[in-house]
Design a protein around this motif. Sequence first.
Motif, PDB file in Angstrom:
ATOM      1  N   GLY A 136      10.545 -16.367 -21.279  1.00 30.93           N
ATOM      2  CA  GLY A 136      11.157 -17.551 -21.159  1.00 30.93           C
ATOM      3  C   GLY A 136      11.423 -18.148 -22.751  1.00 30.93           C
ATOM      4  N   VAL A 137      11.779 -17.269 -23.466  1.00 33.54           N
ATOM      5  CA  VAL A 137      12.110 -17.822 -25.010  1.00 33.54           C
ATOM      6  C   VAL A 137      13.587 -18.032 -25.235  1.00 33.54           C
ATOM      7  N   GLY A 138      14.414 -17.389 -24.181  1.00 35.68           N
ATOM      8  CA  GLY A 138      15.815 -17.895 -24.196  1.00 35.68           C
ATOM      9  C   GLY A 138      16.626 -16.606 -24.657  1.00 35.68           C
ATOM     10  N   LYS A 139      15.907 -15.304 -24.714  1.00 33.46           N
ATOM     11  CA  LYS A 139      16.729 -14.265 -25.491  1.00 33.46           C
ATOM     12  C   LYS A 139      17.964 -13.643 -24.737  1.00 33.46           C
ATOM     13  N   SER A 140      18.041 -13.969 -23.485  1.00 33.33           N
ATOM     14  CA  SER A 140      19.362 -13.488 -22.636  1.00 33.33           C
ATOM     15  C   SER A 140      20.368 -14.398 -23.021  1.00 33.33           C
ATOM     16  N   THR A 141      20.099 -15.585 -23.032  1.00 31.36           N
ATOM     17  CA  THR A 141      21.082 -16.595 -23.426  1.00 31.36           C
ATOM     18  C   THR A 141      21.747 -16.451 -24.725  1.00 31.36           C
ATOM     19  N   GLN A 142      20.812 -16.261 -25.760  1.00 31.98           N
ATOM     20  CA  GLN A 142      21.319 -16.187 -26.968  1.00 31.98           C
ATOM     21  C   GLN A 142      21.938 -14.762 -27.319  1.00 31.98           C
ATOM     22  N   LEU A 143      21.627 -13.719 -26.624  1.00 36.94           N
ATOM     23  CA  LEU A 143      21.966 -12.630 -26.938  1.00 36.94           C
ATOM     24  C   LEU A 143      23.558 -12.681 -26.374  1.00 36.94           C
ATOM     25  N   SER A 144      23.836 -13.056 -25.219  1.00 39.60           N
ATOM     26  CA  SER A 144      25.530 -13.427 -25.188  1.00 39.60           C
ATOM     27  C   SER A 144      26.047 -14.482 -26.044  1.00 39.60           C
ATOM     28  N   ARG A 145      25.481 -15.119 -26.419  1.00 33.17           N
ATOM     29  CA  ARG A 145      26.237 -16.109 -27.422  1.00 33.17           C
ATOM     30  C   ARG A 145      26.503 -15.290 -28.706  1.00 33.17           C
ATOM     31  N   LEU A 146      25.483 -14.691 -29.104  1.00 28.88           N
ATOM     32  CA  LEU A 146      25.548 -14.079 -30.352  1.00 28.88           C
ATOM     33  C   LEU A 146      26.758 -12.863 -30.150  1.00 28.88           C
ATOM     34  N   ALA A 147      26.673 -12.108 -29.138  1.00 30.17           N
ATOM     35  CA  ALA A 147      27.988 -11.209 -28.755  1.00 30.17           C
ATOM     36  C   ALA A 147      29.194 -11.932 -29.019  1.00 30.17           C
ATOM     37  N   GLY A 148      29.294 -13.105 -28.374  1.00 37.20           N
ATOM     38  CA  GLY A 148      30.578 -13.599 -28.188  1.00 37.20           C
ATOM     39  C   GLY A 148      31.009 -14.045 -29.751  1.00 37.20           C
TER      40      GLY A 148
ATOM     41  N   ASP B  50      18.344  -7.040 -25.775  1.00 35.48           N
ATOM     42  CA  ASP B  50      17.504  -7.879 -25.163  1.00 35.48           C
ATOM     43  C   ASP B  50      15.981  -6.857 -24.987  1.00 35.48           C
ATOM     44  N   ARG B  51      15.200  -6.978 -25.738  1.00 30.70           N
ATOM     45  CA  ARG B  51      13.811  -6.109 -26.205  1.00 30.70           C
ATOM     46  C   ARG B  51      14.239  -4.643 -26.590  1.00 30.70           C
TER      47      ARG B  51
END
Length: 207
Positions: free
Chosen positions: A13-25, A95-96
């Motif tokens: 729940g720390v937001g890794k997946s949301t941030q991963l797609s933001r970073l990819a963009g 992500d991990r």
Amino acid sequence: MAGRFISLEGGEGVGKSTQLSRLAGALRARGHDVVETREPGGSPGAEAIRALLLEGEAERWSPQSEALLFAAARADHVAKLIRPALERGAWVLSDRFLDSSLAYQGGAGGVGAGAIRALHAIGSGGLMPDRTLLLQLPAEAAAARAMKRDGHAGDRIGARGAGYHAQVAAAFEAMAEAEPDRFRIVDATGSTDAVAGRILVALEDLL
Ligand code: TYD
């Protein structure tokens, strides 16, 4: 290897997946070839192992069996997806990765870091990320986010008690302190935009 390998780590729940797609963009906007992936999983073989790991009874596997399954999934992920992508010059965002095995099975599960690293050497040739971003959020905020996202306390591993997750968090923090060149601790509180900005700062020297 010409590409860059970045892992995102942290508790549930720390937001890794949301941030991963933001970073990819953000990286694609700079013209990079970017591969987004996750563990356990990321290749067909590893996704099959993921189901074994995350579904079923809480006590389905011993910590040792769990460590071996994560290492097997990672070996397939590295061989089939990560190494080929790095070799063609892509940025791989995961992500991990290994540090999750070190924190969950090695630390909280009691298997020990030496054993986890030995499995990683056998399975994946010891491949390490160029940079690991440890997203940190206070335990209550992370639990609330995970609950909001999933509607329950998580999968087989996510549903373990607060004591287990506190040990995971402590193990991650100790690893980040021990390897300051590879790790950056990222404050995951605040808006998605604010965290995304902190992540770009934490990668500035690689961009
Ligand atoms: P996932 O659904 O990807 O959760 P999250 O959103 O929290 O990343 O589930 C992955 C779960 O597996 C999570 O509880 C952490 C755990 N895990 C390990 O215990 N060891 C590992 O090596 C990895 C990669 C994950």
